[in-house]
Design a protein around this motif. Structure first.
Motif, short mmCIF file in Angstrom:
data_model
loop_
_atom_site.label_atom_id
_atom_site.label_comp_id
_atom_site.label_asym_id
_atom_site.label_seq_id
_atom_site.Cartn_x
_atom_site.Cartn_y
_atom_site.Cartn_z
N LEU A 52 -2.96 -30.51 29.27
CA LEU A 52 -4.35 -30.54 28.42
C LEU A 52 -4.19 -32.06 27.72
O LEU A 52 -5.08 -32.91 27.80
N LYS A 53 -3.00 -32.21 27.00
CA LYS A 53 -3.04 -33.52 26.34
C LYS A 53 -2.63 -35.07 27.33
O LYS A 53 -3.00 -36.05 27.05
N TYR A 54 -1.90 -34.50 28.31
CA TYR A 54 -1.24 -35.54 29.28
C TYR A 54 -1.65 -35.05 30.69
O TYR A 54 -0.66 -34.72 31.44
N PRO A 55 -3.10 -35.12 31.24
CA PRO A 55 -3.28 -34.74 32.50
C PRO A 55 -3.00 -35.54 33.44
O PRO A 55 -2.60 -35.24 34.84
N GLY A 56 -2.68 -36.80 33.22
CA GLY A 56 -1.78 -37.66 34.00
C GLY A 56 -0.72 -37.43 34.73
O GLY A 56 -0.14 -37.87 35.83
N LEU A 57 0.11 -36.30 34.23
CA LEU A 57 1.21 -35.76 34.69
C LEU A 57 0.84 -34.88 36.04
O LEU A 57 1.97 -35.05 36.97
N LEU A 58 -0.17 -34.49 36.18
CA LEU A 58 -0.62 -33.70 37.45
C LEU A 58 -1.83 -34.36 38.13
O LEU A 58 -1.67 -34.31 39.37
N HIS A 59 -2.57 -35.11 37.40
CA HIS A 59 -3.84 -35.71 38.24
C HIS A 59 -3.94 -37.08 38.13
O HIS A 59 -3.62 -37.82 36.81
N ARG A 60 -4.25 -37.82 39.26
CA ARG A 60 -4.64 -39.22 39.10
C ARG A 60 -5.97 -39.43 38.61
O ARG A 60 -6.84 -38.89 38.96
N PRO A 61 -6.07 -40.12 37.51
CA PRO A 61 -7.38 -40.58 36.92
C PRO A 61 -8.33 -41.15 37.62
O PRO A 61 -7.99 -42.03 38.80
N LYS A 62 -9.59 -40.72 37.71
CA LYS A 62 -10.61 -41.41 38.70
C LYS A 62 -10.90 -42.80 38.28
O LYS A 62 -10.88 -43.03 37.11
#
Length: 312
Positions: A22-32
């Motif tokens: 939740l705090k570091y979503p970049g670990l799983l998702h590439r930011p748009k």
């Protein structure tokens, strides 16, 4: 290991992973990738400073320095895409007739004075009273992002708007949608290159995922979350006309929807969060303090002055 301990350790691992992502979503998702980023959004062109959805309102908002124009679209009998909030023209022109029943050349002018929907007991006057075509907005403001609310579930309207966006090469400067999931689905299928807004159904799903801890694991196709600040309802109605149960419902909805952790997570994933329709400085401040990307207002000048003193 007992079943209870196994379940407890599994739950603990899930909560820890969910909190981390939740705090570091970049670990799983590439930011748009941001095609544009807007803090200042003029609702109907700034309905508190000029007659709503007119070229005069749009010009004023752009001259003030708005980042985005928000507007609404309907289609006339001769299939012209026009900018108007209401399908029925009674409120805005005094004539009880629908836009879809008239040719563009037959549309009446706006009244000289209109109520400001989201500001109690306020009215706005203006000289420009003509209902414009969407293509006029695109031609006049080729570099300004436009937020389009497709007001009716009409396949031809959706196709026409898509064609105009493509004709003026504005896929990178346009976002469209509606509260209806059917309209948003049709928009996305018609032109997947134009980013879409969350519909109401998807907002409710978003909240469910957030409060169950599943949101960090869930892929999101939308690029913009556009939601109201429920607490502003209290200022729009007479206090004596709001029951205790209504006050509680507004408070609860506001508490569930206005969450900084949610907004921070979405913005970290490249999803912009817009709060509407805010017309007072305390409302602006609350929205930005909560992590909103942008604020939609009827008063472009007032919001511009606020942002001058509010750190980016």
């Amino acid at each position: 290991m007992s079943t209870a301990l196994y379940l407890l350790s599994t739950l603990g691992g899930y909560l820890l992973t969910s909190t981390l992502l939740l705090k570091y979503p970049g670990l799983l998702h590439r930011p748009k990738r941001h095609r544009f980023r807007c803090r200042h959004i003029s609702h109907r062109g700034g309905a508190g400073e000029n007659l709503e959805n007119t070229m005069g309102a749009f010009r004023h908002a752009v001259n003030v320095g708005t980042d985005m124009l928000e507007l609404d679209c309907h289609m006339t009998k001769d299939e012209q895409v026009v900018v108007s909030h209401d399908e029925n023209l009674k409120r805005s022109t005094g004539l009880d007739i629908n836009i879809s029943d008239l040719k563009y050349s037959e549309l009446p002018p706006y009244l000289c004075r209109l109520d400001v929907t989201f500001q109690k007991e306020c009215h706005c006057e203006g000289e420009d009273k003509r209902i414009p075509l969407l293509k006029e907005v695109f031609e006049a403001f080729p570099h300004t992002p436009v937020n389009i609310d497709i007001k009716v579930n009409n396949d031809v309207l959706i196709k026409k708007v898509s064609e105009l966006v493509s004709q003026y090469q504005r896929e990178h400067l346009t976002v469209w949608g509606n509260v209806s999931h059917e309209i948003v689905d049709k928009c996305h299928k018609e032109n997947a290159h134009i980013p879409i807004l969350f519909c109401l159904r998807r907002v409710l799903l978003l909240l469910g995922l957030f409060y169950t801890g599943l949101l960090p694991f869930f892929p999101i196709m939308e690029e913009f979350l556009e939601i109201p600040m429920p607490s502003i309802i209290l200022k729009l109605k007479e206090p004596e006309k709001i029951s205790r149960s209504q006050r509680f419902t507004i408070w609860l909805t506001d508490m569930l929807l206005m969450r900084k952790a949610l907004f921070d997570h979405l913005t970290a994933r490249g999803i912009q969060v817009y709060i509407w329709v805010l017309n007072e400085e305390p409302e602006y401040k609350r929205a930005f303090d909560l992590g909103a990307t942008g604020v939609m207002t009827d008063y472009p000048t007032k919001l511009k002055n606020f942002l001058h003193n509010y750190p980016a």
